[in-house]
Scaffold this motif. Sequence first.
Motif, mmCIF file in Angstrom:
data_model
loop_
_atom_site.group_PDB
_atom_site.id
_atom_site.type_symbol
_atom_site.label_atom_id
_atom_site.label_comp_id
_atom_site.label_asym_id
_atom_site.label_seq_id
_atom_site.Cartn_x
_atom_site.Cartn_y
_atom_site.Cartn_z
ATOM 1 N N CYS A 91 -6.102 -3.679 -0.333
ATOM 2 C CA CYS A 91 -4.938 -4.468 -0.731
ATOM 3 C C CYS A 91 -4.995 -5.766 0.061
ATOM 4 O O CYS A 91 -4.633 -5.818 1.232
ATOM 5 C CB CYS A 91 -3.654 -3.689 -0.443
ATOM 6 S SG CYS A 91 -2.170 -4.617 -0.873
ATOM 7 N N TYR A 116 -6.476 -5.717 -5.475
ATOM 8 C CA TYR A 116 -6.040 -4.334 -5.265
ATOM 9 C C TYR A 116 -7.112 -3.377 -5.770
ATOM 10 O O TYR A 116 -7.659 -3.582 -6.852
ATOM 11 C CB TYR A 116 -4.770 -4.013 -6.078
ATOM 12 C CG TYR A 116 -3.546 -4.871 -5.791
ATOM 13 C CD1 TYR A 116 -3.366 -5.501 -4.557
ATOM 14 C CD2 TYR A 116 -2.565 -5.027 -6.770
ATOM 15 C CE1 TYR A 116 -2.227 -6.265 -4.322
ATOM 16 C CE2 TYR A 116 -1.430 -5.793 -6.531
ATOM 17 C CZ TYR A 116 -1.265 -6.413 -5.309
ATOM 18 O OH TYR A 116 -0.139 -7.171 -5.075
ATOM 19 N N LYS A 128 0.810 -1.233 0.000
ATOM 20 C CA LYS A 128 0.000 0.000 0.000
ATOM 21 C C LYS A 128 0.835 1.271 0.000
ATOM 22 O O LYS A 128 0.352 2.338 -0.348
ATOM 23 C CB LYS A 128 -0.854 0.035 1.264
ATOM 24 C CG LYS A 128 -2.133 -0.741 1.175
ATOM 25 C CD LYS A 128 -2.851 -0.613 2.496
ATOM 26 C CE LYS A 128 -4.325 -0.892 2.314
ATOM 27 N NZ LYS A 128 -5.075 -0.670 3.554
#
Lengths: 171, 112
Positions: free
Chosen positions: A65, A77, A51
């Motif tokens: 994520c 994602y 991230k």
Amino acid sequence: MDAGSAKGSPQKKTGSVQISLREDREIVMMREFNAPKRMVFDALTKPELVKKWLLGRDGWSMPVCEIDLRVGGKYRYVWRRDSDGKEMGMGGVYREIVKNERIVSTELFDDAWYPGEALLTTTFAESGGKTTMSTVILYESRGARDGVMKSDMERGVGLSYDRLEKLVAQN
Amino acid sequence: MIETLKALAEPNRFQIVELLRRGPRAVGDLVDELGMNQPQVSKHLKVLSAVGLVSARVDAQRRIYALQPAPLKEMEQWIEKYRRVWEKNYQRLDGLLEEMKSKEKKHGRRKR
């Protein structure tokens, strides 16, 4: 000892990604990082770390994520543009995992503009405390790879306008 | 750009482009250098001119073909843009890795 320059062309240095088109269905990316491969591997496979860097252009964040790091496990994602909330998502399945060495996974964008999934093979090679990461993206067809290229061209007109101007001036 | 890639994907056409990189050539020269017959070479040249990769000018009785850089520059430009986005990701990753290294130095390597 200068382990960093031992590989590749003499001009190659940390901090510059090399991208090439290989055969007719592949895009290949190479980049060297000043860290051991176990750290690079972690940064690619632990959600709290992914991230922090896999954000693309400025102004985007990564609210989702999820990574299930095992063969057959899924990842997901989602990116969000802070200015207007526009979202973009993708996901896939892990096909092969060799810790600190190699990851093979599928990749499909939610609003995929190309047919079929892409197959990603990421490998990590460490030398003198530095890690060269290579990513090979294999598209299902040449049309798919070219479609990705074309769509990126169209969306990226604004971004590369300055360069375009330079090119026009040369001709 | 897809048209450019398609045109270049054919090995004989790719070879013609490679030859023309060294300088303009008449069809006859290409025929000699490639060992193909004239109709084949002309057919490939037609495809290459259709996508703007080559252009022809007439010199006396001969047609001289030359490479046109625009489609190749368009491809290079795309790669450059793709490269920039990834370089941005990787620069953030550089920063993260530095953080990870200094954390490990301070606290030692965690057992897992």
